[in-house]
Design a protein around this motif. Sequence first.
Motif, short mmCIF file in Angstrom:
data_model
loop_
_atom_site.label_atom_id
_atom_site.label_comp_id
_atom_site.label_asym_id
_atom_site.label_seq_id
_atom_site.Cartn_x
_atom_site.Cartn_y
_atom_site.Cartn_z
N LEU A 118 -21.56 -4.79 -38.13
CA LEU A 118 -21.61 -3.37 -39.57
C LEU A 118 -20.19 -3.00 -39.22
O LEU A 118 -19.97 -2.02 -38.30
CB LEU A 118 -22.80 -2.82 -40.17
CG LEU A 118 -23.83 -3.83 -40.07
CD1 LEU A 118 -25.12 -2.85 -40.69
CD2 LEU A 118 -23.80 -4.57 -41.35
N HIS A 120 -18.58 0.72 -41.27
CA HIS A 120 -19.22 2.12 -41.72
C HIS A 120 -17.67 2.97 -42.26
O HIS A 120 -16.60 2.96 -41.29
CB HIS A 120 -19.08 2.98 -40.51
CG HIS A 120 -20.54 4.03 -40.91
ND1 HIS A 120 -19.70 5.59 -41.43
CD2 HIS A 120 -21.34 3.86 -41.02
CE1 HIS A 120 -20.81 6.19 -41.57
NE2 HIS A 120 -22.05 5.64 -41.73
N ASP A 128 -20.19 -0.90 -35.82
CA ASP A 128 -21.27 0.60 -35.71
C ASP A 128 -21.83 -0.41 -34.32
O ASP A 128 -22.30 -1.57 -34.26
CB ASP A 128 -22.59 0.52 -36.99
CG ASP A 128 -23.68 0.78 -36.10
OD1 ASP A 128 -23.85 1.04 -35.52
OD2 ASP A 128 -24.70 0.72 -37.77
N ASP A 197 -26.38 7.52 -38.27
CA ASP A 197 -26.32 6.81 -38.42
C ASP A 197 -26.48 5.54 -36.83
O ASP A 197 -25.80 4.49 -36.94
CB ASP A 197 -25.53 6.40 -39.73
CG ASP A 197 -25.10 6.31 -40.78
OD1 ASP A 197 -25.87 7.19 -41.20
OD2 ASP A 197 -24.15 6.82 -41.83
N SER A 200 -28.59 1.38 -38.69
CA SER A 200 -28.13 0.47 -39.89
C SER A 200 -28.84 -1.06 -40.29
O SER A 200 -28.85 -1.62 -40.82
CB SER A 200 -26.80 0.47 -39.97
OG SER A 200 -26.51 2.36 -40.54
N TYR A 201 -28.44 -1.17 -38.54
CA TYR A 201 -28.80 -3.29 -38.09
C TYR A 201 -30.39 -2.87 -38.80
O TYR A 201 -30.46 -4.75 -38.52
CB TYR A 201 -28.53 -3.19 -36.72
CG TYR A 201 -27.19 -3.16 -36.81
CD1 TYR A 201 -26.18 -4.64 -36.85
CD2 TYR A 201 -26.17 -2.18 -36.36
CE1 TYR A 201 -24.76 -4.32 -36.81
CE2 TYR A 201 -24.83 -2.28 -35.83
CZ TYR A 201 -24.12 -3.75 -36.02
OH TYR A 201 -23.08 -3.23 -36.13
N GLY A 203 -32.13 -1.56 -40.38
CA GLY A 203 -32.61 -1.31 -42.37
C GLY A 203 -32.09 -2.47 -42.04
O GLY A 203 -32.57 -2.84 -43.63
N ARG A 204 -31.06 -3.62 -42.52
CA ARG A 204 -30.70 -4.51 -43.02
C ARG A 204 -31.26 -5.72 -42.63
O ARG A 204 -31.96 -6.06 -42.95
CB ARG A 204 -29.27 -4.66 -42.63
CG ARG A 204 -28.80 -6.20 -42.90
CD ARG A 204 -27.00 -6.39 -42.56
NE ARG A 204 -26.73 -6.82 -40.69
CZ ARG A 204 -25.86 -7.21 -40.47
NH1 ARG A 204 -25.11 -7.17 -41.08
NH2 ARG A 204 -25.93 -7.48 -38.60
N GLU A 209 -33.69 0.68 -46.59
CA GLU A 209 -32.41 1.85 -46.50
C GLU A 209 -32.29 3.20 -45.82
O GLU A 209 -32.97 3.97 -45.63
CB GLU A 209 -32.40 2.47 -48.51
CG GLU A 209 -31.85 3.17 -48.69
CD GLU A 209 -31.18 3.99 -50.18
OE1 GLU A 209 -30.49 4.46 -50.80
OE2 GLU A 209 -32.32 3.54 -50.69
N VAL A 210 -31.12 2.86 -45.47
CA VAL A 210 -31.31 4.56 -44.58
C VAL A 210 -29.88 5.56 -44.60
O VAL A 210 -28.90 5.16 -44.67
CB VAL A 210 -30.80 3.67 -43.29
CG1 VAL A 210 -30.37 4.03 -41.79
CG2 VAL A 210 -31.58 2.45 -42.15
N ILE A 216 -21.81 7.56 -37.72
CA ILE A 216 -22.61 6.38 -36.60
C ILE A 216 -22.69 7.36 -34.78
O ILE A 216 -23.21 7.27 -33.91
CB ILE A 216 -21.73 4.92 -36.36
CG1 ILE A 216 -21.71 4.23 -37.46
CG2 ILE A 216 -21.74 4.90 -35.45
CD1 ILE A 216 -20.56 3.13 -37.94
N SER A 275 -33.68 6.35 -30.57
CA SER A 275 -31.73 5.85 -31.13
C SER A 275 -30.98 5.39 -29.91
O SER A 275 -30.94 3.85 -29.75
CB SER A 275 -31.65 6.98 -32.15
OG SER A 275 -31.11 8.04 -30.97
#
Length: 320
Positions: A118, A120, A128, A197, A200-201, A203-204, A209-210, A216, A275
């Motif tokens: 991804l 950004h 990302d 952020d 995102s991976y 969420g995908r 939705e993130v 990032i 994270s």
Amino acid sequence: MILTRRSFMHAGLAAVAMPAPALRAADTLDVVATTGMIADAARYILGDAGSVRALMGPGVDPHSFRQTRSDIVAMTRADLILWHGLYLEAQMEEFLLNLARSRKVVAVAEALDRERLLGHADYDGRFDPHVWMAPAIWTEVVAAIADALQSARPDLAPTFEARTQDYRATVARLHDYAQSVLATVPESARVLVTAHDAFSYFGRAYGLEVLGIQGISTESEAGLNRIRQLVDILVERGIGAVFVETSVSDRNMRALIEGAAASSHEVRIGGELYSDAMGEPGTYEGTYPGMIDHNVTTITRALGGDAPERGMDGNLAAAG
């Protein structure tokens, strides 16, 4: 002695000039990994054929991490250095690239197909790096870690391959568990609000939705406009839970909650997520499977879904 960036680089360049030690077939491998996630996979695959040192422990932010003198010594003496790449270790990248001139240094996430990655808007020209958040992608990075270990010890390739398959099977189970429990989160609640952020991976992969306060990289600053924007979203959409991260200050998240309260909308902390770093060594949460299990279970339960309190196999620490 106070170490400056110049002294770090001087030490690093001096180390690069040293010849790499030859690894004898009977030797055990001395491996250094930058992140805990890489180290966890390497330790499992390596077994008793060597040792793995992770430079970044619990609560450490890899985006801003700089190598210490002891880190430099460890890397220059190691048989193999594994780092993530994709500009995750932004402050170490120059040193690691220089070190690669005389040591076996492998950026394991750089092996990923770019179509899986991804971008950004705030990260122009780069991807990302938080790919470990999606187990289905991370399993490919595990394969790259295994390849690096097998290259260093080809005589142990069959053993490493068997252990790699075991580890990847656990990662596959994590993905299945995440799909199953996150699917129970109500459609209206499928919004993940975090400090930066990093998800995102995630969420995908699982249909969430993130929304991150920071970009990032944690080096980016969260402006007042971004916080106001997120407060408006929380209020307008009735989002009742947000999440803090173990490796990022909760200052901005507290400001977000206070902003929502000023608009007569109550928002609670849904939990603390891992994270950019795992949990404490010696705990289940201090492993990659435990890290992801914790995040999946915490998010699912906080957003109104159905997940067992102790996670996929009952290994998570009891709440409270």
